[in-house]
Design an enzyme around this catalytic site. Structure first.
Site, PDB file in Angstrom:
ATOM      1  N   LYS A  97       0.661  -1.159  -0.028  1.00 55.96           N
ATOM      2  CA  LYS A  97       0.021  -0.031  -0.007  1.00 55.96           C
ATOM      3  C   LYS A  97       0.925   1.450  -0.180  1.00 55.96           C
ATOM      4  CE  LYS A  97      -3.822  -2.374   2.109  1.00 55.96           C
ATOM      5  NZ  LYS A  97      -4.325  -2.767   3.434  1.00 55.96           N
ATOM      6  N   GLN A 107      -4.860  -1.271   9.367  1.00 57.31           N
ATOM      7  CA  GLN A 107      -4.452  -2.716   8.703  1.00 57.31           C
ATOM      8  C   GLN A 107      -5.196  -3.771   9.799  1.00 57.31           C
ATOM      9  OE1 GLN A 107      -3.351  -3.637   5.747  1.00 57.31           O
ATOM     10  NE2 GLN A 107      -3.999  -5.687   6.432  1.00 57.31           N
ATOM     11  N   ASP A 114     -11.606   2.735   3.102  1.00 52.13           N
ATOM     12  CA  ASP A 114     -11.750   1.293   3.182  1.00 52.13           C
ATOM     13  C   ASP A 114     -13.475   1.024   2.949  1.00 52.13           C
ATOM     14  OD1 ASP A 114      -9.964  -0.776   3.126  1.00 52.13           O
ATOM     15  OD2 ASP A 114      -9.712  -0.462   5.210  1.00 52.13           O
TER      16      ASP A 114
END
Ligand code: NAP
Length: 302
Positions: free
Chosen positions: A54, A98, A121
């Protein structure tokens, strides 16, 4: 019939190029770049490698990128305070925590603490609600389903009035992609069926699908005879079925297999995604797209 391969590895590059161009334009005009913070608690090897990917992608696109790694024993209160700090940080447009988090931290509480306008997200209940309403309400579609829809649309697969069958009903893949494909509008407007472990006749439903989206996490679950000739098959499953030595690095790497019997299915389907190299590369790409969108909302460009 030999199916047309839908390669996420190629489509990703096209989308990343589009994002890169837009970032340059916005920077030149407004002096701002998208800012993404990735919060990693602990050092789970799989999480470290996802986070690294990422970060590398964000850097390549010219984003302002912050990597915030914290020790495994960080308390829930400390993590919530950290999120609050980034919620208030004007240089940050996207906050990514995460997963999985250590057991002593309540994942739901943490995800719900992220400002919904920085929730790139798309897991915050407000963004889930926006996705359900559809149309211009949708701010941040969750990344894997958004990647699936991009693969379908950019491959020229007709969706209007198509029979879409989704295998799996998880909150991160099955449910959101089902909602997205049934919305009124381009790249969707399909008739959607969702199947799961309580479904009586999985084969019956799969055989009807013009677009079959499989996200079960069961290697080889979908048999070739369940595929309608000419259908589009999107295999989301990523299953580790063994290990091999990488020719590139000489190190042990997992052997990955999808939820569909790819070799046989590609002779029947019209389009198909391979595993790896199909849906997988799209998730981080869509995370970048959502972070850019977040900056555009802030600047009033969307
Ligand atoms: P999940 O939370 O475990 O959900 C799996 C779903 O599939 C459940 O709804 C389950 O039904 C259903 N299912 C399982 N076995 C089935 C069977 N034999 N027949 C019918 N339905 C069955 O999984 P997930 O998080 O959605 O992930 C699914 C797969 O996609 C995994 O392999 C995962 O690694 C992969 N994945 C890939 C990406 C990516 O490429 N970027 C992202 C996310 C996930 P019940 O609800 O009845 O239990």
């Amino acid at each position: 019939m030999t199916a047309k391969l839908i390669l996420g590895t190629e489509i990703r590059e096209v989308i990343l190029k589009e994002i890169e161009e837009e970032v340059k334009e916005i920077k030149a005009k407004y002096g701002k770049v998208p800012g993404l913070v990735t919060i990693l608690v602990g050092s789970n090897p799989a999480s470290v490698s996802y986070v690294t990917l990422k970060i590398q992608t964000a850097q390549r696109l010219g984003f302002h990128e912050v990597q915030d790694t914290r020790p495994e024993n960080m308390s829930e209160a400390e993590l919530l305070a950290l999120i609050d700090k980034y919620n208030k940080d004007d240089l940050i447009h996207g906050i990514l925590v995460q997963l999985p988090l250590p057991k002593h931290i309540d994942e739901k509480k943490v995800l719900n603490a992220i400002d919904p306008d920085k929730d790139v997200d798309g897991f915050h209940p407000i963004n889930v609600g926006r996705l359900m309403i559809g149309g211009s309400e949708v701010k941040f579609p969750p990344c894997t389903p958004a990647g699936i829809q991009e693969l379908i649309v950019r491959s020229g697969v007709p969706t209007d009035g198509a029979e879409v069958v989704v295998v799996g009903r998880s909150n991160i893949v099955g449910k959101p992609i089902a909602v997205m494909m049934m919305q009124k509008g381009p790249g969707a407007n399909a008739t959607v069926t969702v199947v799961h472990t309580a479904t009586k006749d999985l084969a019956f439903h799969c055989k009807r699908a013009d677009i079959l989206i499989v996200a079960a996490g069961v290697p080889g679950l979908v048999k070739p005879e369940w595929i309608k000739p000419g259908a589009c098959v999107i295999d989301v499953g990523v299953n580790r079925v063994g290990e091999k030595i990488s020719e590139k690095t000489g190190k042990k790497v997992p052997i990955l297999r999808g939820d569909v019997d790819f070799e046989a299915a590609k002779e029947i389907a019209g389009w198909i995604t391979p595993v790896p190299g199909g849906v997988g590369p799209m998730t981080i790409t869509m995370l970048m797209k959502n972070t850019l969108k977040s900056l555009k909302y802030k600047l009033g460009l969307m």
